[in-house]
Design a protein around this motif. Structure first.
Motif, PDB file in Angstrom:
ATOM      1  N   GLY A  41      35.217  33.220  39.368  1.00 34.06           N
ATOM      2  CA  GLY A  41      34.682  34.490  38.900  1.00 34.06           C
ATOM      3  C   GLY A  41      35.714  35.277  38.135  1.00 34.06           C
ATOM      4  O   GLY A  41      36.920  35.181  38.408  1.00 34.06           O
ATOM      5  N   GLY A  42      35.259  36.066  37.172  1.00 34.28           N
ATOM      6  CA  GLY A  42      36.154  36.929  36.420  1.00 34.28           C
ATOM      7  C   GLY A  42      37.249  36.194  35.684  1.00 34.28           C
ATOM      8  O   GLY A  42      38.313  36.758  35.410  1.00 34.28           O
ATOM      9  N   GLY A 102      43.749  33.906  31.791  1.00 32.08           N
ATOM     10  CA  GLY A 102      42.614  34.605  31.208  1.00 32.08           C
ATOM     11  C   GLY A 102      41.744  35.264  32.246  1.00 32.08           C
ATOM     12  O   GLY A 102      40.557  35.453  32.044  1.00 32.08           O
ATOM     13  N   GLY A 103      42.340  35.605  33.386  1.00 33.73           N
ATOM     14  CA  GLY A 103      41.564  36.144  34.486  1.00 33.73           C
ATOM     15  C   GLY A 103      41.341  37.631  34.385  1.00 33.73           C
ATOM     16  O   GLY A 103      41.378  38.226  33.314  1.00 33.73           O
ATOM     17  N   ARG A 124      42.666  40.914  44.144  1.00 33.02           N
ATOM     18  CA  ARG A 124      42.116  40.161  43.006  1.00 33.02           C
ATOM     19  C   ARG A 124      41.244  39.009  43.507  1.00 33.02           C
ATOM     20  O   ARG A 124      40.179  38.733  42.942  1.00 33.02           O
ATOM     21  CB  ARG A 124      43.244  39.631  42.133  1.00 33.02           C
ATOM     22  CG  ARG A 124      42.748  38.873  40.908  1.00 33.02           C
ATOM     23  CD  ARG A 124      43.797  38.857  39.843  1.00 33.02           C
ATOM     24  NE  ARG A 124      43.595  37.797  38.873  1.00 33.02           N
ATOM     25  CZ  ARG A 124      44.387  37.573  37.834  1.00 33.02           C
ATOM     26  NH1 ARG A 124      45.453  38.338  37.638  1.00 33.02           N
ATOM     27  NH2 ARG A 124      44.150  36.593  36.989  1.00 33.02           N
ATOM     28  N   GLY A 125      41.685  38.338  44.563  1.00 30.46           N
ATOM     29  CA  GLY A 125      40.864  37.273  45.123  1.00 30.46           C
ATOM     30  C   GLY A 125      39.577  37.797  45.726  1.00 30.46           C
ATOM     31  O   GLY A 125      38.501  37.221  45.543  1.00 30.46           O
ATOM     32  N   ALA A 126      39.674  38.910  46.440  1.00 27.97           N
ATOM     33  CA  ALA A 126      38.495  39.484  47.085  1.00 27.97           C
ATOM     34  C   ALA A 126      37.481  39.986  46.066  1.00 27.97           C
ATOM     35  O   ALA A 126      36.272  39.987  46.327  1.00 27.97           O
ATOM     36  CB  ALA A 126      38.915  40.619  48.011  1.00 27.97           C
ATOM     37  N   SER A 127      37.961  40.379  44.876  1.00 30.92           N
ATOM     38  CA  SER A 127      37.054  40.975  43.894  1.00 30.92           C
ATOM     39  C   SER A 127      36.014  39.997  43.369  1.00 30.92           C
ATOM     40  O   SER A 127      34.973  40.417  42.836  1.00 30.92           O
ATOM     41  CB  SER A 127      37.856  41.551  42.722  1.00 30.92           C
ATOM     42  OG  SER A 127      38.460  40.508  41.968  1.00 30.92           O
ATOM     43  N   VAL A 128      36.256  38.688  43.488  1.00 33.53           N
ATOM     44  CA  VAL A 128      35.297  37.699  42.984  1.00 33.53           C
ATOM     45  C   VAL A 128      34.684  36.866  44.106  1.00 33.53           C
ATOM     46  O   VAL A 128      33.885  35.974  43.840  1.00 33.53           O
ATOM     47  CB  VAL A 128      35.958  36.764  41.951  1.00 33.53           C
ATOM     48  CG1 VAL A 128      36.386  37.558  40.723  1.00 33.53           C
ATOM     49  CG2 VAL A 128      37.154  36.015  42.546  1.00 33.53           C
ATOM     50  N   ALA A 129      35.060  37.158  45.359  1.00 35.33           N
ATOM     51  CA  ALA A 129      34.558  36.387  46.491  1.00 35.33           C
ATOM     52  C   ALA A 129      33.215  36.944  46.970  1.00 35.33           C
ATOM     53  O   ALA A 129      32.891  38.116  46.723  1.00 35.33           O
ATOM     54  CB  ALA A 129      35.567  36.414  47.629  1.00 35.33           C
ATOM     55  N   PRO A 130      32.402  36.131  47.670  1.00 34.03           N
ATOM     56  CA  PRO A 130      31.187  36.653  48.294  1.00 34.03           C
ATOM     57  C   PRO A 130      31.534  37.782  49.261  1.00 34.03           C
ATOM     58  O   PRO A 130      32.654  37.832  49.797  1.00 34.03           O
ATOM     59  CB  PRO A 130      30.619  35.438  49.036  1.00 34.03           C
ATOM     60  CG  PRO A 130      31.219  34.257  48.357  1.00 34.03           C
ATOM     61  CD  PRO A 130      32.577  34.697  47.897  1.00 34.03           C
ATOM     62  N   PRO A 131      30.616  38.705  49.512  1.00 28.63           N
ATOM     63  CA  PRO A 131      30.936  39.918  50.276  1.00 28.63           C
ATOM     64  C   PRO A 131      31.604  39.656  51.622  1.00 28.63           C
ATOM     65  O   PRO A 131      32.593  40.324  51.964  1.00 28.63           O
ATOM     66  CB  PRO A 131      29.573  40.588  50.441  1.00 28.63           C
ATOM     67  CG  PRO A 131      28.802  40.137  49.245  1.00 28.63           C
ATOM     68  CD  PRO A 131      29.245  38.741  48.977  1.00 28.63           C
ATOM     69  N   ARG A 173      40.308  41.118  52.720  1.00 28.05           N
ATOM     70  CA  ARG A 173      40.914  42.451  52.704  1.00 28.05           C
ATOM     71  C   ARG A 173      41.494  42.844  54.062  1.00 28.05           C
ATOM     72  O   ARG A 173      42.256  43.807  54.158  1.00 28.05           O
ATOM     73  CB  ARG A 173      39.878  43.475  52.236  1.00 28.05           C
ATOM     74  CG  ARG A 173      39.524  43.331  50.751  1.00 28.05           C
ATOM     75  CD  ARG A 173      38.614  44.423  50.256  1.00 28.05           C
ATOM     76  NE  ARG A 173      38.456  44.360  48.799  1.00 28.05           N
ATOM     77  CZ  ARG A 173      37.339  43.973  48.195  1.00 28.05           C
ATOM     78  NH1 ARG A 173      36.256  43.647  48.915  1.00 28.05           N
ATOM     79  NH2 ARG A 173      37.283  43.929  46.870  1.00 28.05           N
ATOM     80  N   GLU A 174      41.139  42.099  55.112  1.00 22.16           N
ATOM     81  CA  GLU A 174      41.722  42.348  56.433  1.00 22.16           C
ATOM     82  C   GLU A 174      43.094  41.698  56.591  1.00 22.16           C
ATOM     83  O   GLU A 174      43.814  41.983  57.558  1.00 22.16           O
ATOM     84  CB  GLU A 174      40.779  41.829  57.517  1.00 22.16           C
ATOM     85  CG  GLU A 174      39.469  42.601  57.628  1.00 22.16           C
ATOM     86  CD  GLU A 174      38.495  41.945  58.593  1.00 22.16           C
ATOM     87  OE1 GLU A 174      38.852  40.892  59.185  1.00 22.16           O
ATOM     88  OE2 GLU A 174      37.373  42.465  58.756  1.00 22.16           O
ATOM     89  N   LEU A 175      43.476  40.811  55.654  1.00 23.97           N
ATOM     90  CA  LEU A 175      44.780  40.149  55.742  1.00 23.97           C
ATOM     91  C   LEU A 175      45.894  41.178  55.575  1.00 23.97           C
ATOM     92  O   LEU A 175      45.896  41.964  54.629  1.00 23.97           O
ATOM     93  CB  LEU A 175      44.918  39.083  54.656  1.00 23.97           C
ATOM     94  CG  LEU A 175      44.103  37.808  54.817  1.00 23.97           C
ATOM     95  CD1 LEU A 175      44.107  37.035  53.499  1.00 23.97           C
ATOM     96  CD2 LEU A 175      44.679  36.942  55.929  1.00 23.97           C
TER      97      LEU A 175
END
Length: 360
Positions: free
Chosen positions: A204-205, A228-229, A244-251, A258-260
């Motif tokens: 994603g993205g 190009g991300g 950045r990883g969380a922004s394209v992951a399933p909810p 984001r809890e990491l």
């Protein structure tokens, strides 16, 4: 009986040392420049072809000290939505496995040493011994010379012995750059539980990354760095990578990421990807195996598998020649190993190129 000197204790070198020593095929020595590197981050994918090689190397069953388990399946997420899933195994064959590669290498080396292989750890090879137009051993950094009837170069994608022997590598122009992260702590274990043994790919993205529960505990995350991300420059902090990883992951996965906590995010470790194939793996008295002969793309997780298959073929094709100990027989066997392995390597690397093109 011939003297075999293996340089490099990765999967090709450790696998070959294990096979030759346990079968009594020659006097076997193994030199490893950086034994501490055996514990570094390494790929864990053991495909059906690698599982077959493991059995032909007589390295099965594995002890509990070598963590391994079957992969449950593959899950693909696109722009925050499930795309599709595929369960393992495909067809009637075995499922792909995950295996702790450093533990596997240590296990193979220990069994090889018990069977009579002489290990020379922490020694750098700086030169080849040339005798009557053929390689007759190696020169170590401390000035010592180790004689051999056959030197097997398993010293990796930037092989020193390949260069010293003048064996060319046809290198592909490859823009892939892979970043590896290790994720640990309670949040990582919660994600591992939800993955339920699957390998998850998130796209994603403009970004693409894969996530799986490591056999060593916690998670491994491989990020394909394309430039190009979502941002023109890579993040500079663990918190920024996490977001950045969380922004394209399933909810649900995004919430877990984001809890990491920042200390639980180790990396990124940049993997210098070199892809190529040596059209000739042998010179008089010398043979290339593993990444020294064919540095692989990380796509399809084939590096470990192809290296183990090299070791199997080398042990099986060179056994009789090693017993004879004659130079002509050893060189003919080296040419036979090359001829046997090149078709599969060409096919696998062609698959990797097609997959990279489809990704674009």
């Amino acid at each position: 009986m011939a003297r075999v000197l293996i340089v490099g204790a990765g999967p090709a070198g450790a696998g070959l040392a294990h096979a030759l020593a346990r079968r009594g095929q020659g006097q076997v020595d193994l030199v490893e420049t950086a034994p501490d590197s055996l514990g570094r981050l390494r790929g864990e994918g053991l495909m059906p072809s690698g599982l077959e090689a493991r059995e032909r190397l007589e390295a099965w069953p594995l002890p509990a000290a070598v963590p391994h388990r079957p992969l449950a399946g593959w899950s693909f997420q696109l722009e925050g939505r499930p795309l599709f899933e595929a369960a393992e195994p495909f067809g009637a064959g075995p499922a792909c496995h995950l295996i702790d590669q450093p533990s596997l290498l240590r296990h193979l080396l220990a069994r090889a040493e018990t069977a009579g292989c002489h290990l020379h750890l922490g020694q750098a090879v700086v030169g080849l011994v040339q005798e009557r137009g053929r390689v007759g051993g190696v020169v170590l950094a401390d000035g010592r010379r180790l004689a051999a009837d056959l030197v097997v170069a398993c010293d990796g994608r930037s092989s020193t012995l390949r260069r010293l022997a003048g064996l060319p590598l046809e290198e592909e122009a490859n823009a892939l750059r892979v970043l590896w992260f290790r994720l640990s702590g309670p949040a990582a274990e919660a994600i591992a539980s939800e993955l339920a043994g699957r390998f998850v790919t998130v796209i994603g993205g403009g970004d693409s990354w894969g996530l799986f529960a490591s056999t060593r505990g916690g998670l491994q995350l491989g990020w394909l760095e394309s430039g190009g991300g979502a941002a023109s420059a890579p993040p500079t902090s663990a918190q920024a990578w996490r977001e950045r990883g969380a922004s394209v992951a399933p909810p649900r996965l995004a919430a877990r990421l984001r809890e990491l906590e920042e200390p639980a995010i180790e990396g990124p470790l940049r993997l210098a990807v070199k892809v190529g194939l040596a059209p000739r793996w042998h010179a008089p008295g010398q043979l290339l195996l593993g990444a020294a002969a064919h540095p692989m793309s990380p796509l399809r997780a084939q590096g470990l598998n192809m290296a183990l298959r090299d070791a199997v073929v080398a042990a099986e094709r060179r056994g009789p020649a090693l017993a004879q100990g004659e130079a002509a027989a050893l060189d003919a066997a080296a040419a036979a190993v090359t001829a046997a392995r090149l078709p599969e390597l060409r096919a696998v690397q062609a698959d990797q190129r097609r997959e990279a093109a489809r990704a674009e």
